[in-house]
Design a protein around this motif. Sequence first.
Motif, mmCIF file in Angstrom:
data_model
loop_
_atom_site.group_PDB
_atom_site.id
_atom_site.type_symbol
_atom_site.label_atom_id
_atom_site.label_comp_id
_atom_site.label_asym_id
_atom_site.label_seq_id
_atom_site.Cartn_x
_atom_site.Cartn_y
_atom_site.Cartn_z
ATOM 1 N N TYR A 76 51.758 41.193 36.670
ATOM 2 C CA TYR A 76 50.874 41.765 37.680
ATOM 3 C C TYR A 76 50.565 40.745 38.754
ATOM 4 O O TYR A 76 50.817 39.541 38.571
ATOM 5 C CB TYR A 76 49.578 42.331 37.070
ATOM 6 C CG TYR A 76 48.767 41.398 36.189
ATOM 7 C CD1 TYR A 76 48.873 41.454 34.807
ATOM 8 C CD2 TYR A 76 47.859 40.482 36.737
ATOM 9 C CE1 TYR A 76 48.116 40.625 33.980
ATOM 10 C CE2 TYR A 76 47.093 39.657 35.920
ATOM 11 C CZ TYR A 76 47.229 39.729 34.550
ATOM 12 O OH TYR A 76 46.480 38.905 33.747
ATOM 13 N N ARG A 178 46.529 47.370 35.766
ATOM 14 C CA ARG A 178 45.452 46.996 36.680
ATOM 15 C C ARG A 178 45.835 47.388 38.100
ATOM 16 O O ARG A 178 47.026 47.638 38.366
ATOM 17 C CB ARG A 178 45.259 45.465 36.638
ATOM 18 C CG ARG A 178 45.113 44.919 35.232
ATOM 19 C CD ARG A 178 45.947 43.649 35.045
ATOM 20 N NE ARG A 178 46.020 43.277 33.626
ATOM 21 C CZ ARG A 178 45.139 42.527 33.001
ATOM 22 N NH1 ARG A 178 44.150 42.017 33.668
ATOM 23 N NH2 ARG A 178 45.270 42.274 31.717
ATOM 24 N N ASP A 243 43.092 42.048 39.794
ATOM 25 C CA ASP A 243 43.823 41.967 38.511
ATOM 26 C C ASP A 243 42.881 42.209 37.325
ATOM 27 O O ASP A 243 43.338 42.323 36.192
ATOM 28 C CB ASP A 243 44.527 40.609 38.366
ATOM 29 C CG ASP A 243 43.591 39.434 38.593
ATOM 30 O OD1 ASP A 243 42.978 39.371 39.671
ATOM 31 O OD2 ASP A 243 43.460 38.594 37.686
ATOM 32 N N ASN A 244 41.580 42.278 37.604
ATOM 33 C CA ASN A 244 40.628 42.581 36.539
ATOM 34 C C ASN A 244 40.001 43.960 36.749
ATOM 35 O O ASN A 244 38.920 44.236 36.248
ATOM 36 C CB ASN A 244 39.524 41.522 36.491
ATOM 37 C CG ASN A 244 40.070 40.167 36.081
ATOM 38 O OD1 ASN A 244 41.093 40.092 35.403
ATOM 39 N ND2 ASN A 244 39.406 39.102 36.495
ATOM 40 N N ASP A 253 38.197 42.374 30.972
ATOM 41 C CA ASP A 253 38.113 40.939 31.230
ATOM 42 C C ASP A 253 36.677 40.420 31.287
ATOM 43 O O ASP A 253 36.082 40.289 32.357
ATOM 44 C CB ASP A 253 38.887 40.542 32.493
ATOM 45 C CG ASP A 253 40.279 40.045 32.110
ATOM 46 O OD1 ASP A 253 40.646 40.205 30.923
ATOM 47 O OD2 ASP A 253 40.980 39.483 32.961
HETATM 48 MG MG MG Z 1 42.180 38.785 34.070
#
Ligand code: MG
Length: 465
Positions: A76, A178, A243-244, A253
């Motif tokens: 990712y 994500r 990305d979270n 996360d």
């Molecule tokens: Mg992360």
Amino acid sequence: MSSQAPKLGHAYASLPERFYSPAKAANFPDAKLIEVNDHLAEELGIDPDWLRSIAGLGLISGLDPPSNAKPVAQVYAGHQFGGFVPRLGDGRAILMGEMRGYDIHLKGTGPTEFSRNGDGKSALGPVIREYLVSEAMHALGVPTTRALAAVTTGESVIRQFGPEPGGIFTRVARSHTRVGTLQYFAAQQDTEALEILTRHCIDHMYPDAEGALGLLEKVIARQAELVAHWMSLGFIHGVMNTDNCAISGDTIDYGPCAFMDTFHPRCVFSSIDRQGRYSWENQAKIAHWNLTRLAETLLPLIDKDVEKAKEKAQSALTQFAPEFRSEYLRRFRAKLGLKDGSESFINTTLSHMADTGKDFTIFFSKLTKLAQGDASGDYFKNDWLTSWRAEGKADAHLMRANNPVLIPRNHQVQNAIQQAYEGDFSLFRRLLEAWKNPFTEQPEFSDLEKPPTESERVRETFCGT
Ligand code: MG
Ligand code: AMP
């Protein structure tokens, strides 16, 4: 239920090879079990006794996964604090496979193709933290990834303040896709991969969504609800990078996240969030920003005509603010016990709390008791109480269901980590037990209702990576 190794599925690892990289856990011969979430294991169709056995340890330590595991590190990208990083990926985690459609994902298993300069491992602290906080979030009713198991690796990892014991966390999630996963392929202009991933997300999570636009609308709605829910509990995610930000709309996360003790809208805990980008009050704005990034990645799938695609995406994005606002008001009204409480009164209440340095959880908890007729109003300023009463008759039942007695307070998590570092997991287990019923008064856990003393107060949290 069989006491056999779980039969892992591989919907994700059956996607084209450019979606992941085959991975292998590092060797942790001294790994030891800390905890297994029996209840969750059963829900997933995994025999908890098997998970607690030597064979189970082989899976959750990554040392000797069942022959049907197919460990992969997912690729990712992501915007980190606003800056785009075209390739991140699972640098310290591997996906083993799926059970009943849920990812079985190990965090801290050593280097993967995406580790860059990191060791791919995890200290025990973040393992304890994610276990406790994600399970508490689940009990609080917040959509979240879950904790299936935790182990110590028996080796040390070097972190900011020196060597720390290592750990591995087994995370369960509906999906680890994500916003950053789609961004990775969009940045490569790999429309075919985008199409495949969009289809995968729809089939797996939003079967009634119609196409990329339908998916975008669903994710927008879920994220709006999620952030309103976080805010109503005083939760600060801390690192809302793209990305979270999960397509599922689940919280993912648990790095420098924290629940506020004393209320302040600009509250930030993360040591790396110097600008307050991810403060309590900014979370909706940031979620919208992240969703805008998601919309951009989906443009080529929304309409062949770029202008039309932009128009449709824009119109979907304008839904975020009203959806967030309506959820936020609904939740805060419920906290105040007022079905039709005014927005201005909610704002007044929050300003009043900030000005008087009230503990977010205790304020609403005491108010609930007052509405139940179990406490006096001494804790509250008279003016404020008068305005609250003027807003209407409070519904104590509604308040009880929306105002937790217990939240995973930072200093308590920190104490559990401290003890775990000394080999004692009793506080970890006690907190786990207490936080299973956050809305119920439990006399045996009443000490956990207390906010931190000045010396106990945690002011800064760390990613721990
Ligand atoms: Mg992360
Ligand atoms: P996070 O802050 O946990 O969201 O991680 C951001 C990125 O850093 C992800 O690509 C992680 O896989 C990577 N990362 C975090 N910690 C480590 C580590 N100890 N070793 C390698 N990669 C890591």
